[in-house]
Design a protein around this motif. Structure first.
Motif, mmCIF file in Angstrom:
data_model
loop_
_atom_site.group_PDB
_atom_site.id
_atom_site.type_symbol
_atom_site.label_atom_id
_atom_site.label_comp_id
_atom_site.label_asym_id
_atom_site.label_seq_id
_atom_site.Cartn_x
_atom_site.Cartn_y
_atom_site.Cartn_z
ATOM 1 N N GLN A 140 40.724 -12.006 -6.399
ATOM 2 C CA GLN A 140 39.730 -11.773 -7.272
ATOM 3 C C GLN A 140 39.438 -10.080 -6.809
ATOM 4 N N ALA A 141 39.331 -9.807 -5.905
ATOM 5 C CA ALA A 141 38.797 -8.260 -6.075
ATOM 6 C C ALA A 141 39.470 -6.888 -6.463
ATOM 7 N N LEU A 142 40.897 -7.873 -6.800
ATOM 8 C CA LEU A 142 41.902 -6.251 -7.237
ATOM 9 C C LEU A 142 42.141 -6.776 -8.571
ATOM 10 N N THR A 143 41.405 -8.129 -9.394
ATOM 11 C CA THR A 143 40.997 -8.878 -10.862
ATOM 12 C C THR A 143 39.986 -7.128 -10.977
ATOM 13 N N ILE A 144 39.396 -7.800 -10.609
ATOM 14 C CA ILE A 144 37.593 -7.119 -10.422
ATOM 15 C C ILE A 144 37.365 -5.774 -10.592
ATOM 16 N N TYR A 145 38.413 -4.789 -9.569
ATOM 17 C CA TYR A 145 38.642 -3.798 -9.243
ATOM 18 C C TYR A 145 39.857 -3.296 -10.537
ATOM 19 N N GLU A 146 40.467 -4.309 -10.796
ATOM 20 C CA GLU A 146 41.290 -3.503 -12.470
ATOM 21 C C GLU A 146 40.391 -3.979 -13.596
ATOM 22 N N GLN A 147 39.619 -4.332 -13.616
ATOM 23 C CA GLN A 147 38.732 -4.930 -14.474
ATOM 24 C C GLN A 147 37.587 -3.185 -13.952
ATOM 25 N N GLU A 148 37.627 -2.957 -13.081
ATOM 26 C CA GLU A 148 36.539 -2.044 -13.114
ATOM 27 C C GLU A 148 37.227 -0.634 -13.307
ATOM 28 N N ASP A 149 38.054 -0.516 -12.701
ATOM 29 C CA ASP A 149 38.779 0.588 -12.605
ATOM 30 C C ASP A 149 39.275 1.005 -14.721
ATOM 31 N N GLU A 150 39.376 -0.102 -15.597
ATOM 32 C CA GLU A 150 39.608 -0.259 -16.708
ATOM 33 C C GLU A 150 38.025 0.518 -16.946
ATOM 34 N N ILE A 151 37.061 -0.002 -16.811
ATOM 35 C CA ILE A 151 35.572 0.547 -17.151
ATOM 36 C C ILE A 151 35.600 2.470 -16.950
ATOM 37 N N ASN A 152 35.404 2.318 -16.212
ATOM 38 C CA ASN A 152 35.602 3.565 -14.920
ATOM 39 C C ASN A 152 35.832 4.560 -15.871
ATOM 40 N N ARG A 153 37.248 3.976 -16.960
ATOM 41 C CA ARG A 153 38.442 5.041 -16.719
ATOM 42 C C ARG A 153 38.406 5.566 -18.546
ATOM 43 N N ASN A 154 38.032 4.422 -19.114
ATOM 44 C CA ASN A 154 37.854 4.413 -20.470
ATOM 45 C C ASN A 154 36.495 3.943 -21.140
ATOM 46 N N GLN A 155 35.514 2.903 -20.363
ATOM 47 C CA GLN A 155 34.100 3.033 -20.783
ATOM 48 C C GLN A 155 32.843 3.032 -20.224
ATOM 49 N N ALA A 156 33.157 4.750 -18.889
ATOM 50 C CA ALA A 156 32.363 4.810 -18.103
ATOM 51 C C ALA A 156 30.782 5.677 -18.629
ATOM 52 N N ALA B 280 23.753 14.298 -36.647
ATOM 53 C CA ALA B 280 25.036 15.129 -35.076
ATOM 54 C C ALA B 280 25.277 13.090 -34.597
ATOM 55 N N GLU B 281 27.009 13.536 -34.792
ATOM 56 C CA GLU B 281 27.854 11.846 -33.878
ATOM 57 C C GLU B 281 28.953 12.330 -33.010
ATOM 58 N N VAL B 282 28.764 11.746 -31.692
ATOM 59 C CA VAL B 282 29.423 12.446 -30.655
ATOM 60 C C VAL B 282 30.520 10.992 -30.953
ATOM 61 N N THR B 283 31.356 12.548 -30.917
ATOM 62 C CA THR B 283 33.048 12.112 -30.634
ATOM 63 C C THR B 283 34.182 11.915 -30.036
ATOM 64 N N LYS B 284 33.716 12.001 -28.959
ATOM 65 C CA LYS B 284 34.897 11.930 -28.493
ATOM 66 C C LYS B 284 33.636 12.469 -26.836
ATOM 67 N N ILE B 285 33.384 11.869 -25.452
ATOM 68 C CA ILE B 285 33.446 11.831 -24.112
ATOM 69 C C ILE B 285 35.085 11.667 -22.999
ATOM 70 N N THR B 286 34.350 12.964 -22.297
ATOM 71 C CA THR B 286 35.323 12.882 -21.047
ATOM 72 C C THR B 286 35.037 13.297 -19.878
ATOM 73 N N TRP B 287 35.179 12.608 -18.698
ATOM 74 C CA TRP B 287 34.473 12.509 -16.965
ATOM 75 C C TRP B 287 35.904 12.757 -16.158
ATOM 76 N N PHE B 288 35.014 12.640 -15.429
ATOM 77 C CA PHE B 288 36.012 12.845 -13.864
ATOM 78 C C PHE B 288 35.471 12.008 -12.668
ATOM 79 N N ILE B 289 36.302 10.655 -12.493
ATOM 80 C CA ILE B 289 36.055 10.098 -11.459
ATOM 81 C C ILE B 289 36.619 10.930 -9.726
ATOM 82 N N ASP B 290 35.571 10.655 -8.698
ATOM 83 C CA ASP B 290 36.127 11.362 -7.565
ATOM 84 C C ASP B 290 37.156 10.207 -6.911
#
Length: 384
Positions: free
Chosen positions: A277-293, A374-384
């Motif tokens: 479950q933790a791995l699944t949650i981690y994968e979901q969170e990682d997906e969010i953290n990388r693409n929908q943070a 004004a319209e936001v077209t893209k947002i990028t970020w880094f994760i520690d």
């Protein structure tokens, strides 16, 4: 009547020589006067002496034999007294037997034993007093000393005394174990006590042995249960198996062992599920953290003389800190793109659910009308 002084034959007075032995007769007639009785004594002296010697030997033999019989009878009486534990009377009989027969090695050996036996019996009386005063170790040491003193002897008497010493040892060990059990002993102390009880060669030892085992089972069960609460299954199993060494037939410990095994399996299964479950949650969170943070809360463009100011606000929906957030936007005037730009959000690092802002001013921009968006077209970020 006259007789030959040499052979004792009857001779005539006028004869100068004996007609029988031929020897010259004494001229003195008095020397010829030798009675037949004297002759008989002369020849019978050796016989009489022999008979006297024979009689003396016979009397001596009879007396010696009588002493031998008396000594043997006294020895038997001494042995009977010793077998019933009356060592003092036995010693007196042995001494009398030796008075009748000094050369009696067996009696001398028994006398040596009896001296030690009497001393041992006195020591046993001391041991009784020590046991009553709960000086068990000293009492056991004295019993060991007795065993060492009689170790060089053999026979029924020794077996009898050895049995007595063994009975005393069993009794003292039993009393000692009972006394120790009244104290609050640790599991290790109970183990040691159980080993001591194993030395008792008596049926009543089973009673005290069972009592010790029950306490070992209680200690083991309590300890293992505490370890189970902390999910220390391997350690709990070691504790239970150690307890089973000393109480192998304990149904309580056998059942506890099964419980530990089942609890371990259940915990490991649940842990695997939690990991999945933790791995699944981690994968979901990682997906969010990388693409929908990042969530855009608002973006605005305001126009003043030859200036366009773009402002906006975002929110971190990541589960970890994000940093160096770069917002790309474009400005449109009547659906016509007039420019595009990138701007960094501040503060530089946003933590989960934290908000950030961005702002940029474009100078020397002539806008024909205020219909500017004004319209936001893209947002990028880094994760520690």
């Amino acid at each position: 009547m006259h007789y030959c002084p040499y052979c004792g034959s009857l001779v005539i007075e006028e004869e100068k020589y004996c007609m029988k032995c031929g020897k010259e007769l004494p001229s003195d007639f008095d020397e010829r006067v030798t009675s037949s009785k004297s002759k008989w004594k002369w020849w019978k002296y050796p016989i009489i002496i022999s008979l006297v010697i024979a009689l003396f030997i016979t009397v001596l033999f009879v007396r010696t034999q009588q002493q031998e019989n008396d000594a043997q009878e006294l020895y038997q009486q001494a042995e009977e007294m010793a077998l019933i534990g009356d060592y003092q009377t036995s010693k007196e009989y042995i001494e009398q037997a030796l008075d009748h027969k000094n050369n009696f090695p067996t009696a001398k050996a028994v006398l040596d034993f009896l001296k030690i036996a009497i001393e041992s019996k006195n020591t046993i009386n001391d041991i009784d007093a020590l046991a009553k005063n709960q000086n068990y170790e000293e009492a056991l040491d004295k019993l060991t000393a007795i065993e060492n003193n009689i170790s060089g002897f053999k026979g029924d008497l020794i077996n009898k005394l050895n049995t007595t010493v063994s009975d005393y040892r069993n009794n003292i060990l039993y009393q000692q174990a009972e006394h120790k059990l009244t104290n609050d002993l640790s599991k290790d102390e109970l183990k040691e006590l159980l080993w001591e009880v194993e030395e008792i060669t008596d049926e009543k030892a089973e009673v005290i042995k069972e009592a010790i085992q029950e306490k070992i089972v209680a200690h083991t069960s309590n300890h293992a249960t505490e370890l189970l609460k902390e999910n220390q299954f391997n350690q709990a199993m070691l504790v239970v198996e150690d307890g089973l060494i000393y109480a192998e037939e304990s149904e309580q410990l056998q059942s506890l062992k099964t419980t530990v095994e089942k609890e371990k399996i259940a915990f490991e299964t649940a842990q695997e599920e939690r990991i999945e479950q933790a791995l699944t949650i981690y994968e979901q969170e990682d997906e969010i953290n990388r693409n929908q943070a990042v969530e855009v809360l608002n973006v605005n463009a305001s126009v003043s003389t030859n200036e366009i100011t773009v402002t906006g606000e975002i929110k971190s929906v990541a589960t970890v800190p994000i940093n160096s957030i770069l917002v790309s936007y474009q400005l449109k005037n009547n659906d016509t793109q007039i420019l595009e730009n990138d701007v960094y959000v501040f503060p530089e690092t946003l933590y989960p659910d934290e908000k950030g802002k961005f702002e940029f001013t474009h100078f020397n921009k002539e806008i024909k009308n205020n219909d500017l968006t004004a319209e936001v077209t893209k947002i990028t970020w880094f994760i520690d």
